[in-house]
Design a protein around this motif. Structure first.
Motif, PDB file in Angstrom:
ATOM      1  N   GLY A  61      -2.283   2.618  81.398  1.00 33.45           N
ATOM      2  CA  GLY A  61      -2.507   4.002  80.993  1.00 33.45           C
ATOM      3  C   GLY A  61      -1.822   4.940  81.970  1.00 33.45           C
ATOM      4  N   ARG A  62      -2.156   6.200  81.875  1.00 36.30           N
ATOM      5  CA  ARG A  62      -1.437   7.222  82.624  1.00 36.30           C
ATOM      6  C   ARG A  62      -1.512   7.050  84.132  1.00 36.30           C
ATOM      7  NH1 ARG A  62      -3.656  11.662  82.804  1.00 36.30           N
ATOM      8  NH2 ARG A  62      -5.639  10.689  82.399  1.00 36.30           N
ATOM      9  N   ASP A 116      -8.884  15.144  73.054  1.00 40.05           N
ATOM     10  CA  ASP A 116      -8.391  14.023  73.857  1.00 40.05           C
ATOM     11  C   ASP A 116      -7.540  14.535  75.009  1.00 40.05           C
ATOM     12  OD1 ASP A 116      -8.165  11.371  74.551  1.00 40.05           O
ATOM     13  OD2 ASP A 116      -6.584  10.904  73.101  1.00 40.05           O
ATOM     14  N   LEU A 117      -7.211  13.620  75.915  1.00 38.15           N
ATOM     15  CA  LEU A 117      -6.390  13.991  77.056  1.00 38.15           C
ATOM     16  C   LEU A 117      -4.947  14.180  76.637  1.00 38.15           C
ATOM     17  CD1 LEU A 117      -7.468  11.668  79.957  1.00 38.15           C
ATOM     18  CD2 LEU A 117      -8.201  13.990  79.437  1.00 38.15           C
ATOM     19  N   VAL A 118      -4.336  15.193  77.197  1.00 38.09           N
ATOM     20  CA  VAL A 118      -2.919  15.447  76.947  1.00 38.09           C
ATOM     21  C   VAL A 118      -2.243  15.563  78.304  1.00 38.09           C
ATOM     22  CG1 VAL A 118      -1.240  16.971  75.875  1.00 38.09           C
ATOM     23  CG2 VAL A 118      -3.527  16.779  74.891  1.00 38.09           C
ATOM     24  N   SER A 119      -1.166  14.814  78.450  1.00 34.70           N
ATOM     25  CA  SER A 119      -0.419  14.931  79.694  1.00 34.70           C
ATOM     26  C   SER A 119       0.985  15.406  79.353  1.00 34.70           C
ATOM     27  CB  SER A 119      -0.469  13.586  80.397  1.00 34.70           C
ATOM     28  OG  SER A 119       0.416  13.570  81.448  1.00 34.70           O
ATOM     29  N   SER A 120       1.865  14.515  78.928  1.00 40.39           N
ATOM     30  CA  SER A 120       3.205  14.953  78.522  1.00 40.39           C
ATOM     31  C   SER A 120       3.176  15.571  77.129  1.00 40.39           C
ATOM     32  CB  SER A 120       4.151  13.753  78.517  1.00 40.39           C
ATOM     33  OG  SER A 120       3.731  12.827  77.538  1.00 40.39           O
ATOM     34  N   GLY A 121       2.184  15.223  76.338  1.00 38.07           N
ATOM     35  CA  GLY A 121       2.131  15.686  74.947  1.00 38.07           C
ATOM     36  C   GLY A 121       2.771  14.694  73.978  1.00 38.07           C
ATOM     37  N   ALA A 122       3.325  13.603  74.527  1.00 38.71           N
ATOM     38  CA  ALA A 122       4.040  12.635  73.683  1.00 38.71           C
ATOM     39  C   ALA A 122       3.116  11.975  72.661  1.00 38.71           C
ATOM     40  CB  ALA A 122       4.707  11.576  74.560  1.00 38.71           C
ATOM     41  N   THR A 123       1.886  11.654  73.087  1.00 38.85           N
ATOM     42  CA  THR A 123       0.955  10.984  72.167  1.00 38.85           C
ATOM     43  C   THR A 123       0.613  11.893  70.987  1.00 38.85           C
ATOM     44  OG1 THR A 123       0.049   9.739  74.015  1.00 38.85           O
ATOM     45  CG2 THR A 123      -1.282   9.814  72.010  1.00 38.85           C
ATOM     46  N   GLU A 176      -6.329   9.445  68.725  1.00 45.96           N
ATOM     47  CA  GLU A 176      -5.265  10.223  68.072  1.00 45.96           C
ATOM     48  C   GLU A 176      -4.990   9.806  66.621  1.00 45.96           C
ATOM     49  OE1 GLU A 176      -4.901   8.544  70.931  1.00 45.96           O
ATOM     50  OE2 GLU A 176      -3.561   6.874  70.491  1.00 45.96           O
ATOM     51  N   GLN A 215      -7.294   1.961  87.106  1.00 43.58           N
ATOM     52  CA  GLN A 215      -6.991   1.824  85.677  1.00 43.58           C
ATOM     53  C   GLN A 215      -5.969   0.698  85.457  1.00 43.58           C
ATOM     54  OE1 GLN A 215      -4.799   5.020  83.749  1.00 43.58           O
ATOM     55  NE2 GLN A 215      -6.034   4.876  81.904  1.00 43.58           N
ATOM     56  N   ASP A 223     -10.268   2.822  82.515  1.00 44.71           N
ATOM     57  CA  ASP A 223     -10.677   3.971  83.330  1.00 44.71           C
ATOM     58  C   ASP A 223     -12.105   4.437  83.021  1.00 44.71           C
ATOM     59  OD1 ASP A 223     -10.030   4.981  80.857  1.00 44.71           O
ATOM     60  OD2 ASP A 223      -9.004   6.762  81.622  1.00 44.71           O
ATOM     61  N   ASP A 224     -12.488   4.358  81.750  1.00 45.80           N
ATOM     62  CA  ASP A 224     -13.829   4.828  81.369  1.00 45.80           C
ATOM     63  C   ASP A 224     -14.938   3.965  81.963  1.00 45.80           C
ATOM     64  OD1 ASP A 224     -12.932   6.620  78.679  1.00 45.80           O
ATOM     65  OD2 ASP A 224     -11.656   4.941  79.241  1.00 45.80           O
TER      66      ASP A 224
HETATM   67  C1  PRP Z   1      -4.610   9.417  77.600  1.00 49.18           C
HETATM   68  C2  PRP Z   1      -4.858   9.856  76.166  1.00 49.18           C
HETATM   69  C3  PRP Z   1      -3.544   9.635  75.483  1.00 49.18           C
HETATM   70  C4  PRP Z   1      -2.539   9.811  76.605  1.00 49.18           C
HETATM   71  C5  PRP Z   1      -1.903  11.166  76.546  1.00 49.18           C
HETATM   72  O1  PRP Z   1      -4.881   8.068  77.753  1.00 49.18           O
HETATM   73  O2  PRP Z   1      -5.907   9.142  75.551  1.00 49.18           O
HETATM   74  O3  PRP Z   1      -3.477   8.348  74.966  1.00 49.18           O
HETATM   75  O4  PRP Z   1      -3.252   9.675  77.838  1.00 49.18           O
HETATM   76  O5  PRP Z   1      -0.785  11.258  77.411  1.00 49.18           O
HETATM   77  P1  PRP Z   1       0.549  11.956  76.930  1.00 49.18           P
HETATM   78  O6  PRP Z   1       0.230  13.378  76.563  1.00 49.18           O
HETATM   79  O7  PRP Z   1       1.470  11.895  78.140  1.00 49.18           O
HETATM   80  O8  PRP Z   1       1.114  11.178  75.776  1.00 49.18           O
HETATM   81  P2  PRP Z   1      -5.287   7.404  79.168  1.00 49.18           P
HETATM   82  O9  PRP Z   1      -4.090   6.989  79.949  1.00 49.18           O
HETATM   83  O10 PRP Z   1      -6.257   8.265  79.894  1.00 49.18           O
HETATM   84  O11 PRP Z   1      -5.940   6.055  78.722  1.00 49.18           O
HETATM   85  P3  PRP Z   1      -7.132   5.780  77.687  1.00 49.18           P
HETATM   86  O12 PRP Z   1      -7.223   6.936  76.745  1.00 49.18           O
HETATM   87  O13 PRP Z   1      -6.698   4.514  77.053  1.00 49.18           O
HETATM   88  O14 PRP Z   1      -8.330   5.622  78.536  1.00 49.18           O
END
Ligand code: PRP
Ligand code: ZN
Length: 298
Positions: A16-17, A168-175, A155, A13, A56-57
């Motif tokens: 991104g994350r 959508d993907l959530v990791s820290s939740g900050a987005t 988002e 990637q 990444d996609d």
């Molecule tokens: C993912 C997702 C959010 C972010 C969430 O993006 O689309 O933008 O991660 O992370 P957070 O909860 O820590 O804020 P990713 O890095 O997979 O890139 P992409 O969506 O641009 O492919």
């Protein structure tokens, strides 16, 4: 016509994350790189392994067409690919789970809005870059919603009036927080994996792949690994072993001229703090030493 490539290519990637940790994992596996001018290609200086920096996609597609032999990508992206691929096409396979980039694919809605449970999404629009996984989950849960496919910036879709919810993907939740959204439910848990192209490899490349995998596994297992060395009365061995966060049976050596004593070497994972050492000392251990493990190869 395809042009034969001797060098192995790993797709990673670009931003991104996963971007930074993916590259640092490859560096810890002993690879060093020189960046191209556009910074989208990293030439492997010490091994015939190059890195392609991409979205990444795009990684599953690159693996399927054989432009790259390996890729570091979220398991979610592979799962989506499998659900949306044309029947009969070979999907990339997961080679190794990498233990970082943990995240979840979640349904999320606007803070303070009317939707509080997933069933209320019936008849509404959900924006996502994961139409396959979302459709699958909706079908299983008997919810009929319109899927609005977006390739990025999912988002902001509710604010633009393009959708009533997002997936959508959530990791820290900050987005989510930055966009006044909150999670309703997680539909998939994921982490970064090393994925391999479904195309068969020649023996030289296959060997490079095996070598890289072994090194990555070594780098992962030396993470947080400590070697504990101590001496103790032979009778205390079982009690000492019970106190250790050991990964495998410790090596026990006899000591010259001290038949009742032993030396123990144990590979431990996780913390070995002062408390641990004091507890061991209480069991009769002495000469305790904790060493960081720099490299491991199984
Ligand atoms: C993912 C997702 C959010 C972010 C969430 O993006 O689309 O933008 O991660 O992370 P957070 O909860 O820590 O804020 P990713 O890095 O997979 O890139 P992409 O969506 O641009 O492919
Ligand atoms: Zn993405």
């Amino acid at each position: 016509m395809t042009i034969a490539r001797d060098r192995l290519r790993v797709a990673v990637q670009k931003s991104g994350r996963l971007a930074e940790t993916s590259l640092s994992l490859l560096r810890r596996a002993g690879l060093s790189f020189r960046a191209s001018r556009d910074r989208l290609f990293l030439y492997g200086e010490n091994l015939p392994i190059d890195v392609l920096l991409v979205r990444d996609d795009d990684i599953p597609g690159l693996l399927m067409e054989g432009s790259c032999e390996l890729g570091i990508v979220g398991r979610n992206v592979l799962a989506e690919q499998r659900l949306t691929a044309l029947p009969g096409t070979d999907a990339p396979a997961e080679r190794l789970a990498l233990g970082f980039g943990g995240c979840r694919l979640s349904l999320a809605v606007t803070d303070g809005g009317p939707i509080t449970v997933p069933a209320q999404l019936d008849g509404l629009r959900i924006a996502t870059s994961y139409p396959g996984l979302l459709a699958d989950w909706l079908a299983v849960n008997g919810i009929r919603a319109e899927i609005v496919v977006l390739s990025g910036s999912v988002e902001i879709a509710p604010r633009l009036g393009k959708a009533d919810a997002i997936c959508d993907l959530v990791s820290s939740g900050a987005t989510l927080a930055a966009n006044q959204l909150h999670e309703l439910v997680a539909i998939l848990h994921s982490e970064a994996v090393l994925a391999a192209s479904p195309h068969p490899l020649g023996s030289a490349k296959a060997e490079q792949v095996e070598r890289l995998c072994a090194r990555i596994e070594g780098a992962q297992s030396s993470d947080g690994a400590r070697l504990l060395m101590l001496q103790a009365p032979r009778t205390a061995l079982a009690a000492i072993t019970r106190l250790l966060p050991v990964r495998e049976s410790p090596s026990v050596l006899s000591l010259d001229g001290l038949p009742d004593d032993i030396a123990v070497q144990a590979l431990c994972s996780g913390a070995l703090d002062w408390q641990h050492l004091e507890d061991l000392k209480r069991l009769g251990a002495r000469g305790l030493m904790v060493l960081n493990v720099e490299r491991m190869l199984a």
